[in-house]
Motif scaffolding. Structure first.
Motif, PDB file in Angstrom:
ATOM      1  N   GLN A  96       0.453   0.818  -2.233  1.00  0.00           N
ATOM      2  CA  GLN A  96       0.103  -0.483  -2.794  1.00  0.00           C
ATOM      3  C   GLN A  96      -0.988  -0.342  -3.858  1.00  0.00           C
ATOM      4  O   GLN A  96      -1.102  -1.184  -4.750  1.00  0.00           O
ATOM      5  CB  GLN A  96      -0.363  -1.448  -1.689  1.00  0.00           C
ATOM      6  CG  GLN A  96      -1.634  -1.019  -0.999  1.00  0.00           C
ATOM      7  CD  GLN A  96      -2.032  -1.903   0.173  1.00  0.00           C
ATOM      8  OE1 GLN A  96      -2.959  -1.568   0.890  1.00  0.00           O
ATOM      9  NE2 GLN A  96      -1.337  -3.004   0.410  1.00  0.00           N
ATOM     10  N   LEU A 445       5.025 -10.305   1.842  1.00  0.00           N
ATOM     11  CA  LEU A 445       4.343  -9.054   1.498  1.00  0.00           C
ATOM     12  C   LEU A 445       3.001  -9.301   0.824  1.00  0.00           C
ATOM     13  O   LEU A 445       2.081  -8.480   0.942  1.00  0.00           O
ATOM     14  CB  LEU A 445       5.248  -8.207   0.606  1.00  0.00           C
ATOM     15  CG  LEU A 445       6.508  -7.691   1.320  1.00  0.00           C
ATOM     16  CD1 LEU A 445       7.599  -7.367   0.329  1.00  0.00           C
ATOM     17  CD2 LEU A 445       6.172  -6.476   2.179  1.00  0.00           C
ATOM     18  N   GLU A 456       2.881  -5.068   8.012  1.00  0.00           N
ATOM     19  CA  GLU A 456       1.692  -4.447   7.424  1.00  0.00           C
ATOM     20  C   GLU A 456       2.032  -3.092   6.818  1.00  0.00           C
ATOM     21  O   GLU A 456       1.530  -2.733   5.743  1.00  0.00           O
ATOM     22  CB  GLU A 456       0.602  -4.307   8.474  1.00  0.00           C
ATOM     23  CG  GLU A 456      -0.720  -3.747   7.956  1.00  0.00           C
ATOM     24  CD  GLU A 456      -1.385  -4.609   6.893  1.00  0.00           C
ATOM     25  OE1 GLU A 456      -2.231  -4.077   6.140  1.00  0.00           O
ATOM     26  OE2 GLU A 456      -1.061  -5.824   6.793  1.00  0.00           O
ATOM     27  N   ARG A 459       3.793  -3.711   3.631  1.00  0.00           N
ATOM     28  CA  ARG A 459       2.829  -4.236   2.653  1.00  0.00           C
ATOM     29  C   ARG A 459       2.073  -3.086   1.988  1.00  0.00           C
ATOM     30  O   ARG A 459       1.792  -3.121   0.785  1.00  0.00           O
ATOM     31  CB  ARG A 459       1.866  -5.187   3.361  1.00  0.00           C
ATOM     32  CG  ARG A 459       0.872  -5.885   2.449  1.00  0.00           C
ATOM     33  CD  ARG A 459       0.031  -6.870   3.245  1.00  0.00           C
ATOM     34  NE  ARG A 459       0.820  -8.037   3.638  1.00  0.00           N
ATOM     35  CZ  ARG A 459       0.778  -8.608   4.851  1.00  0.00           C
ATOM     36  NH1 ARG A 459      -0.002  -8.099   5.795  1.00  0.00           N
ATOM     37  NH2 ARG A 459       1.506  -9.671   5.100  1.00  0.00           N
ATOM     38  N   TYR A 462       3.923  -1.684  -0.886  1.00  0.00           N
ATOM     39  CA  TYR A 462       4.397  -2.680  -1.845  1.00  0.00           C
ATOM     40  C   TYR A 462       3.419  -2.872  -3.004  1.00  0.00           C
ATOM     41  O   TYR A 462       2.289  -3.315  -2.815  1.00  0.00           O
ATOM     42  CB  TYR A 462       4.588  -4.012  -1.120  1.00  0.00           C
ATOM     43  CG  TYR A 462       5.225  -5.103  -1.959  1.00  0.00           C
ATOM     44  CD1 TYR A 462       6.577  -5.041  -2.288  1.00  0.00           C
ATOM     45  CD2 TYR A 462       4.491  -6.186  -2.417  1.00  0.00           C
ATOM     46  CE1 TYR A 462       7.180  -6.039  -3.047  1.00  0.00           C
ATOM     47  CE2 TYR A 462       5.084  -7.196  -3.170  1.00  0.00           C
ATOM     48  CZ  TYR A 462       6.420  -7.112  -3.484  1.00  0.00           C
ATOM     49  OH  TYR A 462       7.008  -8.096  -4.220  1.00  0.00           O
TER      50      TYR A 462
END
Length: 551
Positions: A96, A445, A456, A459, A462
């Motif tokens: 992320q 997300l 999570e 995420r 992402y």
């Protein structure tokens, strides 16, 4: 120009350090002369502990018997693939933040393919450069530990070596130097991002044609047949028979007249690929005098062969087990070389993997598990059919991208559709498909829910500027695959997240097993503390306090 780009990055790092104080930055504090990261591509922790009684004394056992090792180390992100894992190790940041969401993905704006280390501005040295080749760390949004080191100590060297471009480039960071194996020529090379010409020692290494020494060499089992009693035997119908075949002994280059591109490519899917990579690493240590020049250096060596073996035959196979035993012996020789060259008290070793591995679905089915293969092509057609029936618009789903389904948001807007409605229909259709466990929308997300299973982890994989709007999690033992055999990885399930995290360096890390759950994002802050450096700026992991443990 690439060298100017790198100097600019280094200048920014130095300027940031200087702006934090009114005096020049201090010299690096006393610490190990060399940090060595060894990455075993595609190695689940269960394979290390499962083979413990068969290990040689100074390979993996160096860590297990004399080092500090974490028996419950996991990746925290959900799409567990090679590039994503390699981006986490020395940044301490999840995809992320690193932006390396997968090995490849599709640009959400255009739908075009993107490769994680692809950069058309640069080319390989003395080797052909195919489209989408990995040539620079441009897509990596975070700094690495090597970038921190060189920002403080420009004379330090940071070198990444791997059978794969992404395995070399991502750990080397923006200010290091990456060398990767060329599957068409059997050479190791770099790119014009790093230099205008290969050093003399690399040219000499390649001129000796060391890969050719393995031509028509046999990969034979190391131990008696009884040692592999728990493994799935060779020659199963789901074990990929192309390449080097699916039975041992296997002759690398069999039925070939001379070494060529097919032989050089097949070499990586054997123990000889790791042996060759470690030979190049020894040449780098010797010729670059790593850890021998009065400044700290970093060497990252990512060994790719185990991943190729597990993809073809599955981690449950005898071939995978035997490959691990060969690898164990190659590591022992490399560690003993470092003892002699750098000095046993002068360096710290860390060993991890970029992801684990799923058992081959066909094998899992024979064991009574729900398992299967999710084929992207028919699945995309099914989703588009549902979207067309609901909205009267064809091809609202562009393609699968990394761990998700990429929807054509501009087309939806052009046709006056509400995008959340399009998402909802696509999500509902995906959930009807065999093997799908969960599908998360962009809103989920980007939200704050921490209780929904898998959310999570997905995420942390992402990056909204690069990832598909819908992220998919398959049920345990299911894999994304259109092949009739072999296995893969890429899920948030424990068999894909649980990997080794092993340290050795008696003066710095102590010894013993630590059963507490930790994450591979903790590796960079921990090595930073050992080296007396600040953690990389984007790091989300924590210092595991090995130095304190050693005292």
């Amino acid at each position: 120009m690439p060298l100017l780009d790198r100097r600019h990055f280094l200048g920014l790092a130095l300027a940031a350090a200087l702006s934090a104080c009114t005096t020049p930055p201090p010299a690096p504090p006393p610490g190990p002369k060399l940090l060595v990261l060894v990455v075993i591509d595609g190695l689940p922790m269960r394979q290390v502990t499962g083979a413990r009684s068969q290990l040689v004394p100074d390979g993996f056992a160096r860590f297990l018997d004399h080092g500090r090792w974490f028996s419950q180390a996991h990746y925290g992100h959900g799409h567990t693939v090679t590039a994503a894992g390699h981006s986490v190790m020395l940044t301490g940041a999840y995809p992320q933040r690193t932006g390396i969401i997968s090995n490849e993905w599709r640009d959400p704006a255009t739908g075009g393919p993107v490769y994680n280390t692809g950069d058309a501005a640069y080319t390989y040295l003395d080797n052909p450069t195919a489209p989408l080749s990995g040539t620079s760390p441009r897509n990596l949004k975070a700094e690495t530990l090597g970038d921190v080191l060189r920002g403080r100590s420009p004379s330090s060297k940071v070198i990444g070596i791997s059978g794969k471009d992404r395995g070399a480039i991502l750990p080397a960071g923006h200010l290091g130097t990456a060398y990767m194996y060329m599957g068409e020529t059997g050479q190791f090379s770099s790119s014009t991002y790093y230099m205008s010409a290969l050093p003399a020692w690399v040219k000499d290494f390649n001129a000796a044609r060391p890969a050719d020494a393995f031509f028509q060499k046999a990969w034979a089992p190391l131990l008696a047949e009884s040692a592999y009693a728990r493994d799935v035997p060779d020659g199963q119908p789901w074990q990929i028979a192309s390449g080097n075949g699916n039975r041992l002994p296997a002759v690398i280059g069999a039925q070939m007249d001379a070494p060529g591109p097919r032989f050089y490519g097949n070499l990586l899917a054997s123990p000889f690929g790791d042996e060759l990579t470690l030979a190049f690493a020894r040449a780098a240590v010797t010729n670059e005098q790593l850890g021998q020049r009065g400044v700290q250096d970093i060497l990252s060596v990512s060994l790719s062969s185990h991943d190729y073996v597990n993809h073809a035959f599955g981690p449950e196979s005898r071939l995978s087990h035997d490959h691990l035993l060969h690898l164990d012996r190659h590591l022992q020789a490399f560690f003993q070389f470092l003892d002699q060259t750098v000095g046993a008290g002068n360096y710290v070793l860390a060993l991890t993997a970029d992801h684990g591995f799923t058992d081959t679905p066909e094998w899992a089915l024979t064991q009574g598990r729900d398992a299967g293969r999710f084929n992207n092509g028919p699945s995309l057609a099914a989703v588009n059919a549902a979207l067309s029936a609901r909205f009267g618009v064809d091809k609202l789903a562009r393609n699968f991208s990394a761990s998700g389904l990429l929807l054509d948001e501009p087309l939806a807007a052009e046709r006056g559709l509400t995008f959340t409605d399009v998402q909802a229909v696509a999500r509902d259709e995906l959930l009807k498909l065999p093997g799908v466990d969960a599908v998360f929308t962009r809103e989920q997300l980007l939200g704050s829910d921490t209780t929904t299973s898998y959310l999570e982890a997905m995420r942390k994989s992402y990056d909204p500027t690069r990832a598909a709007q819908l992220q998919i999690v398959l049920r345990p033992n299911w894999i994304f695959s259109s092949r009739p055999g072999g296995s893969t990885h890429g899920s948030p399930h424990v068999y894909d997240t649980h990997v080794p995290l092993l340290f050795w360096g008696p003066a710095y890390v102590g010894a013993g097993e630590v059963p507490t759950r930790v994450e591979i994002a903790d590796l960079a802050p921990t090595l930073a503390a050992i080296a007396g450096l600040p953690a990389p700026a984007q790091a989300q992991g924590r210092d595991l306090r090995l130095s304190a443990a050693a005292r």
